[in-house]
Design an enzyme around this catalytic site. Sequence first.
Site, PDB file in Angstrom:
ATOM      1  CB  CYS A   2      29.211 -13.489 -47.018  1.00  0.00           C
ATOM      2  SG  CYS A   2      30.224 -14.805 -46.341  1.00  0.00           S
ATOM      3  CG  ASP A 100      28.960 -23.038 -44.584  1.00  0.00           C
ATOM      4  OD1 ASP A 100      29.908 -22.320 -44.937  1.00  0.00           O
ATOM      5  OD2 ASP A 100      27.959 -22.598 -43.981  1.00  0.00           O
ATOM      6  CB  VAL A 289      18.976  -4.169 -25.202  1.00  0.00           C
ATOM      7  CG1 VAL A 289      18.465  -2.735 -25.089  1.00  0.00           C
ATOM      8  CG2 VAL A 289      19.728  -4.343 -26.496  1.00  0.00           C
ATOM      9  CB  SER A 363      18.667 -14.257 -31.457  1.00  0.00           C
ATOM     10  OG  SER A 363      18.171 -14.557 -32.747  1.00  0.00           O
ATOM     11  N   GLY A 364      16.502 -15.791 -29.990  1.00  0.00           N
ATOM     12  CA  GLY A 364      15.247 -16.527 -29.803  1.00  0.00           C
ATOM     13  C   GLY A 364      14.188 -16.261 -30.849  1.00  0.00           C
TER      14      GLY A 364
END
Lengths: 663, 96
Positions: A2, A100, A289, A363-364
Site C-alpha cells: 500500500c 496482516d 525483460v 524477485s532475486g
Amino acid sequence: MCGLAGFIAPALPADDAPGVITTMLGHIRHRGPDEAGYYLDDGVTMGAVRLSIVGLATGAQPMADPGERYWICFNGELYNHIELREELRRLGRPFRTDSDTEVALQAWIQWGEACLPRFNGAFALAIRDAHSGDLVLARDRYGKRPLFYTDHGGAFLFASEMKAFRAFPGFGFALDPRELASVYALWTPLPDRTPFQGIRQLPVGGVLTVRGDRRTLRTYEELRVDAPAFTGTEAEAAAHVREALRTSVGLRLRSDVEVGVYLSGGLDSSIVTKLATDLSPHQVRTFSVQFEEASFDESDSQRVVADHLGTRHSAISVTGADIAEGFESAVYHAEVPAFRTAFVPMYLLSRHVRDAGIKTVLSGEGADEAFLGYSLFRETLLRASWDELDEDERQRRLAGLYPELEHFGPAHRKHLTGLFRQFSTESLPGLFSHELRYQNGRFAVRLLKERDEPFADLLAMVRSDPRYAALSPVQKAQWLEYKTLLAGYLLSTQGERMSLAHSVENRCPFLDPAVVRAAASVNLRFDDGFEEKAILKKAFHGELPESSLTRPKQPYRAPGAAVFKKQRPDYLELLLSDAELDRLDCVDPVFARKLVNKIMTTPDEQISTKEDQAFVYLLSTAVLNQQFVLDRERYMGTPSAAGLNLRTTVDHRRARLSAGGTR
Amino acid sequence: MNRTQKIQQFIEERFLVEFGDEVTAETDLFKAGVIDSFGYIQLMSFIEDEFALRISDDDLLANVFVSLADLDAFVAGVAEKSARAGAGQGGVPCAD
C-alpha cells in the site's frame, strides 16, 4: 502492499484536513488502487491507499484496535503473520480480521517497539496512539518500503512517496545541491536522505516517535554482516542455505492472490523460480525483460530455465525507443536522479505483469549482497591481497573481474595492473572496497556548482557503527552495499518504486533475515571468495540447468546515453537548450555543456562508463527538476483525489469541531 | 606544441578537465575522478601513438602514471633513453 500519508498540522484549518489528505493519497494512488481511507483526530491526520493481497475483504485501512486507542496505516507485508497471530492469540490479543495489518497493530499493542525485530517482512507503518498523542513511524530492516518526512510551516508531513507532499498547502520542492553530490558520487542518496531540500527518509530499520514538537529517532535493528562461521561440512552448509531459502520462498508465497516470479535468467531468480515451482500448488507464471541489443539480452537463459522448470513464461521486449519513451514516467516514480537507465525496463515490466493480472511477484534482489555475487567483492579481495599474490595470480584474477567490459580483456590487462595496484592501499579511510567506484563518481560531481567533499557524510555514517571498523574488507563492502545501493537504488528506484508504479508488489526471498544470517555464516568459509556465490551454486547443483550454474554472471544492464542520442526524445531539449540548462540552478552550466557536447558528438564506443552515467544523472536531474520544481502542473497534474476508492473515513476531531470548526 | 602541452591537451579534451588551480600537473587523476580504467587505456594508447613508442609490460607493471607530471616524465625518460641507446628495457620506440 500500500501507500500511506499524513500530517500533524496545528495551523491547518480543521475543515481542510480531509481534502488535503485525500489529495495526498491521490498522488500515490498507484501504490494501492483497491481502496483508500483516512483517520483524523485533533492531533494527526493519516491515510492509506491499499493494494489488497492478504485479507482481501477485511483489511481496510486505517485500522484500529477494538478500543480505538491505536490506529495504524500499514504499507507492506508480514510474511510471518500466521505465526505472529498465533502467538498473539495465545497472549489474549483479539482479532477481527484475517489481515496482516491487524497482526502488526496487535503486535505493537502487545510488545510496543520490541515487535519490530519480530517482523519478517517488508513494511513501513504509521501508528497513532490516541491516548498518549504519539505518532510512530517505522520501516523494515532492509529498506524495502519507503517512508519520507518533512517539516513545512509548522506542520510535520509524512508519506510513502514525496510527491504526496505537494498536496499540502504551500509546499514546494527544491533540489538540494549537497545531497545531489552524494547521490552522484555514491549512486544513491544516503539512507536517511533525499535529493530534495528538507525532506528526509526514515532510515532502514528506523523508528521515529513524534510527540508534540519532540522527535525521537532510533534504530531498532542494526545490520549485521558478520556471523559465527558455520561449523558443519560444506554439504551441510549448502543444505542449510537451501533450507533457509526454501522456507523464505514458502513464506513469501503466502498470499490471497496469485504470486508470479521475475525471471532474469541469472542464478538468483532461477533459484527463486525453482523453489516457487516446488512449493506452489499451481503452475508458476514467470516474467522477463528482453533486449533487442544482444549484449544486454538474457532471453536464451530465461527460456532454458522456464522450460526446465515448466513455468508459464512471458516476456516483454524492450527497445531503445521504449526506454526513451518510459524514462520520464520512470523518473517521476523514482523521485531521484538515476545513473543508468536499467530501472526503465523494470517500470515497463511491472506494467506488463499488472496487465497479465498479477499483483505480487518474487524477485532475486539481495542475493548478490548476501552471497557475494558482485564483482566488487572479488575486486575488493584482489586489491586487499595484492601484495600477497604473485603477478600471474593477479593477472588471472583480474581477468575474471569484469568480463562484460571490453577494456578488461587480454589486450589491456597489463595497463589495468598498475591501476589496481594504485588502489591496493586505502586512501578514503574506511571505504577501501568502494574506492575505485567512488573516485570515479567524482566525475559526475563536477556537474554541480557546489561540490563539498561528497564522502564526508558517508564516512560519518560508517564511523557511527561501532562494529564497522573491525569488519574485514569484504564485510565492509557488504555493509556498504546493504546500506547504500541495495536500499537506495536496487530495492527502491529499480524495485519498489517501479513495481508499485503499476500496483505490483515485489517480494525478495533473499532478504529474509534467516537467509542473510545463513549467508553470512557460510560466506568465505567454503570458498576463497573468488568464485561468486559458490555455496549457492552447490546448494542447487542438479536442480537447475547446468548452464544456469556455470555461466558467468551477467550484470543486469540497459543501454544508456546512446538511447537518447538516437531517439532524441522531446525532453532531451532540457540539456540541449542553454536556456533550459540554465534553469537547473544547482548545475555548473559550463561543465554540463561540455559533457553534453561530448556525449552528442562522440561515437558511442568511445564514451566511458562514468561519462555515460554522468549524462544519465544530468538528464534525470533535469527531468526531476521539471517535474517537481518547475512545471509541476504539466508533469504532476492538478492535485486531485479523483479515482480514489474511499471506503474508510474516521473523523475523531473533537476540540476543534466542537468549538464550531475552529479555523 | 611541445610534449607536455600535447599530453595536457589530450587529457583536457578527452576527459573534460582544465588544468589550473583545482587540477594541477601533480594531481592524481584517478583520485580526482578525471580518468577511470577505460580512460587510462585511452591515455596509454594516445601516448604510444603520439610519441611513437611502445610501453613495455615491465613499465606497465612497474609504474602507475597517475598525473600529468608522471606521464610527461615517463615519455621524456623514454625519449632520452632511446636517444642514448636505442631500444632498452623501458618503453621502446616503435619499429613500425
